[in-house]
Design an enzyme around this catalytic site. Structure first.
Site, PDB file in Angstrom:
ATOM      1  N   ALA A  59      20.406 -33.674  25.615  1.00 41.85           N
ATOM      2  CA  ALA A  59      21.129 -34.293  24.339  1.00 41.85           C
ATOM      3  C   ALA A  59      22.543 -34.519  24.596  1.00 41.85           C
ATOM      4  CB  ALA A  59      20.580 -33.479  23.183  1.00 41.85           C
ATOM      5  N   GLY A  99      17.114 -31.479  26.937  1.00 36.91           N
ATOM      6  CA  GLY A  99      16.362 -32.668  26.462  1.00 36.91           C
ATOM      7  C   GLY A  99      15.742 -33.388  27.857  1.00 36.91           C
ATOM      8  N   GLU A 158      12.901 -31.497  28.778  1.00 38.86           N
ATOM      9  CA  GLU A 158      11.892 -31.741  27.762  1.00 38.86           C
ATOM     10  C   GLU A 158      11.225 -33.037  27.892  1.00 38.86           C
ATOM     11  OE1 GLU A 158      14.590 -30.718  24.470  1.00 38.86           O
ATOM     12  OE2 GLU A 158      13.297 -29.182  23.867  1.00 38.86           O
ATOM     13  N   GLU A 207      20.315 -24.633  26.377  1.00 36.25           N
ATOM     14  CA  GLU A 207      20.697 -24.750  24.814  1.00 36.25           C
ATOM     15  C   GLU A 207      21.125 -23.526  24.414  1.00 36.25           C
ATOM     16  OE1 GLU A 207      17.785 -25.883  26.134  1.00 36.25           O
ATOM     17  OE2 GLU A 207      17.438 -27.899  25.135  1.00 36.25           O
TER      18      GLU A 207
HETATM   19  N1  DAK Z   1      26.012 -34.547  26.967  1.00 36.42           N
HETATM   20  C1  DAK Z   1      27.141 -35.392  26.857  1.00 36.42           C
HETATM   21  N2  DAK Z   1      28.203 -35.313  28.106  1.00 36.42           N
HETATM   22  C2  DAK Z   1      27.518 -34.753  29.177  1.00 36.42           C
HETATM   23  C3  DAK Z   1      26.398 -34.065  29.299  1.00 36.42           C
HETATM   24  C4  DAK Z   1      25.531 -33.803  28.140  1.00 36.42           C
HETATM   25  N3  DAK Z   1      24.346 -33.443  28.053  1.00 36.42           N
HETATM   26  N4  DAK Z   1      26.228 -33.371  30.615  1.00 36.42           N
HETATM   27  C5  DAK Z   1      27.198 -33.898  31.234  1.00 36.42           C
HETATM   28  N5  DAK Z   1      28.085 -34.615  30.487  1.00 36.42           N
HETATM   29  C6  DAK Z   1      29.501 -35.304  30.860  1.00 36.42           C
HETATM   30  C7  DAK Z   1      30.319 -34.505  31.010  1.00 36.42           C
HETATM   31  O1  DAK Z   1      31.087 -34.005  29.633  1.00 36.42           O
HETATM   32  C8  DAK Z   1      31.510 -35.117  31.762  1.00 36.42           C
HETATM   33  O2  DAK Z   1      32.106 -36.025  31.025  1.00 36.42           O
HETATM   34  P1  DAK Z   1      33.729 -36.406  31.248  1.00 36.42           P
HETATM   35  O3  DAK Z   1      34.327 -35.142  30.953  1.00 36.42           O
HETATM   36  O4  DAK Z   1      34.026 -36.956  32.615  1.00 36.42           O
HETATM   37  O5  DAK Z   1      34.002 -37.312  29.950  1.00 36.42           O
HETATM   38  C9  DAK Z   1      30.433 -35.838  32.831  1.00 36.42           C
HETATM   39  O6  DAK Z   1      29.229 -35.778  32.097  1.00 36.42           O
HETATM   40  C10 DAK Z   1      30.281 -35.201  34.094  1.00 36.42           C
HETATM   41  O7  DAK Z   1      30.030 -33.826  33.800  1.00 36.42           O
HETATM   42  P2  DAK Z   1      30.331 -32.657  34.787  1.00 36.42           P
HETATM   43  O8  DAK Z   1      31.496 -32.616  35.438  1.00 36.42           O
HETATM   44  O9  DAK Z   1      29.717 -31.532  34.135  1.00 36.42           O
HETATM   45  O10 DAK Z   1      29.218 -33.053  36.130  1.00 36.42           O
HETATM   46  P3  DAK Z   1      28.649 -31.945  37.074  1.00 36.42           P
HETATM   47  O11 DAK Z   1      28.033 -33.094  37.933  1.00 36.42           O
HETATM   48  O12 DAK Z   1      29.531 -31.175  37.775  1.00 36.42           O
HETATM   49  O13 DAK Z   1      27.439 -31.197  36.696  1.00 36.42           O
HETATM   50  C11 DAK Z   1      25.483 -30.590  35.040  1.00 36.42           C
HETATM   51  C12 DAK Z   1      26.259 -31.729  35.898  1.00 36.42           C
HETATM   52  C13 DAK Z   1      24.157 -31.715  34.521  1.00 36.42           C
HETATM   53  C14 DAK Z   1      25.074 -29.346  35.816  1.00 36.42           C
HETATM   54  C15 DAK Z   1      26.410 -30.387  33.790  1.00 36.42           C
HETATM   55  O14 DAK Z   1      27.086 -31.422  33.390  1.00 36.42           O
HETATM   56  C16 DAK Z   1      25.974 -29.698  32.649  1.00 36.42           C
HETATM   57  O15 DAK Z   1      25.645 -28.569  32.758  1.00 36.42           O
HETATM   58  N6  DAK Z   1      25.712 -30.640  31.680  1.00 36.42           N
HETATM   59  C17 DAK Z   1      25.275 -29.925  30.176  1.00 36.42           C
HETATM   60  C18 DAK Z   1      23.836 -29.559  30.203  1.00 36.42           C
HETATM   61  C19 DAK Z   1      23.333 -28.956  29.012  1.00 36.42           C
HETATM   62  O16 DAK Z   1      23.978 -27.975  28.460  1.00 36.42           O
HETATM   63  N7  DAK Z   1      22.195 -29.627  28.553  1.00 36.42           N
HETATM   64  C20 DAK Z   1      21.686 -29.172  27.220  1.00 36.42           C
HETATM   65  C21 DAK Z   1      22.224 -29.888  26.350  1.00 36.42           C
HETATM   66  S1  DAK Z   1      21.668 -29.466  24.647  1.00 36.42           S
HETATM   67  C22 DAK Z   1      16.833 -32.594  19.068  1.00 36.42           C
HETATM   68  C23 DAK Z   1      15.975 -32.428  20.131  1.00 36.42           C
HETATM   69  C24 DAK Z   1      16.536 -31.736  21.338  1.00 36.42           C
HETATM   70  C25 DAK Z   1      17.972 -31.690  21.666  1.00 36.42           C
HETATM   71  C26 DAK Z   1      18.639 -31.916  20.550  1.00 36.42           C
HETATM   72  C27 DAK Z   1      18.096 -32.358  19.342  1.00 36.42           C
HETATM   73  N8  DAK Z   1      16.283 -32.898  17.875  1.00 36.42           N
HETATM   74  C28 DAK Z   1      14.890 -33.246  17.987  1.00 36.42           C
HETATM   75  C29 DAK Z   1      16.931 -32.990  16.810  1.00 36.42           C
HETATM   76  C30 DAK Z   1      18.444 -31.354  22.734  1.00 36.42           C
HETATM   77  C31 DAK Z   1      19.458 -30.575  23.067  1.00 36.42           C
HETATM   78  C32 DAK Z   1      19.926 -30.584  24.406  1.00 36.42           C
HETATM   79  O17 DAK Z   1      19.610 -30.771  25.442  1.00 36.42           O
END
Ligand code: DAK
Length: 254
Positions: free
Chosen positions: A64, A107, A110, A130
């Site tokens: 997400a 997500g 998922e 998460e």
């Molecule tokens: N969201 C927004 N921006 C993201 C992002 C994300 N999930 N992942 C990466 N970015 C953005 C970073 O902020 C950065 O933006 P700038 O700083 O350049 O503006 C850019 O993408 C590059 O990111 P990185 O520098 O981190 O890139 P790398 O290649 O070094 O690393 C990575 C890639 C994918 C390993 C890393 O970015 C990462 O760990 N990202 C976060 C992964 C994460 O924590 N995912 C879980 C998200 S929570 C719901 C159902 C489901 C959900 C929610 C609600 N409902 C039914 C209500 C789900 C929740 C989730 O998925």
């Protein structure tokens, strides 16, 4: 170019490509809505028999959009339109394949788990991180991961935020295959499935999902009825006729 690219790379096959590389294909609410809309359209279109969903070469989807999540409160989470988008993805009735290269996190993992067949690249990484944000998976991650990969693996990923590599994902049954070119291999499989009788393919999908989600008695009863019903189709006559006449079948989905 939009955040979701649509094309039909082969007859009867639609491909959805996530295209937000600057945000690592984070599934913003708008993008998730576009995915659900595209699947609804593919479901209603007789000219589409299988769908492949894919991302970029380094990231399938990073979950997400955390920048959107940052403003969420409890009522916002409960009334989130994302819930409706996810249930439309879940209800997609035709075979859905995912080609995963690089990260499939939160997500993104998922979304991959909503696919009926996942083909991953050798560098793929799957995770539900998460917990690092103070939340838990919200689109079925805890439930699907436990059912697909087993409770031990699900606990490890959901509690620690660690990732599985492609080999581990294959070993625990989270994915069907590892391929050097996952997009090409998933397309290959989609083309093959699209040439099968569509009614049988839809029922086959429902039946295998029932094996995961329903008691054995219920699944077996459903299988008997589906098996019998397919004898009434023109595609059954075509399949048998083609075999007996030693020619390739041409299924019409009737
Ligand atoms: N969201 C927004 N921006 C993201 C992002 C994300 N999930 N992942 C990466 N970015 C953005 C970073 O902020 C950065 O933006 P700038 O700083 O350049 O503006 C850019 O993408 C590059 O990111 P990185 O520098 O981190 O890139 P790398 O290649 O070094 O690393 C990575 C890639 C994918 C390993 C890393 O970015 C990462 O760990 N990202 C976060 C992964 C994460 O924590 N995912 C879980 C998200 S929570 C719901 C159902 C489901 C959900 C929610 C609600 N409902 C039914 C209500 C789900 C929740 C989730 O998925």
């Amino acid at each position: 170019m939009g955040d979701l690219l649509l094309d039909d790379p082969a007859p009867f096959v639609r491909r959805l490509t996530l295209n937000r590389p600057e945000a690592r294909n984070a599934l913003s609410t708008a993008l998730l809505g576009e995915i659900a809309d595209a699947l609804d359209a593919a479901a209603a279109d007789d000219a589409i028999r299988t769908v492949v969903i894919t991302g970029g070469p380094k990231v399938f989807a990073a979950g997400a959009d955390i920048k959107e999540l940052a403003t969420r409160d409890v009522p916002g989470a409960l009334l989130d339109t994302r819930v409706g988008h996810w249930s439309r993805v879940r209800r997609f009735p035709k075979p859905l394949l995912a080609a995963v290269a690089g990260f499939a996190l939160g997500g993104g993992c998922e979304l991959a788990m909503h696919a009926d067949i996942v083909v991953a690249g050798e560098d793929a990484k799957f995770g539900q991180p998460e917990i690092n944000l103070g939340i838990v998976p919200g689109a079925g991650g805890t439930q699907r991961l436990a059912r697909l990969a087993g409770a031990q693996i699900a606990m490890k990923l959901v509690l620690s935020g660690e990732f599985l590599d492609a080999a581990e994902a294959k070993q625990c049954g989270l994915i069907a295959e590892i391929a050097s070119d996952p997009a090409a291999r998933a397309l290959d499989l989609a083309v093959k499935i699209a040439a099968k009788p569509p009614l049988a393919a839809r029922l086959a999908k429902e039946l295998v999902l029932a094996a995961r989600d329903a008691p054995l008695d219920v699944g077996l009863a459903f299988e008997r009825k589906a098996f019998a019903a397919l004898f009434a189709t023109a595609d059954f006559k075509e399949g048998v006729g083609a075999f007996l006449e030693k020619r390739k079948p041409n299924f019409a989905g009737k």
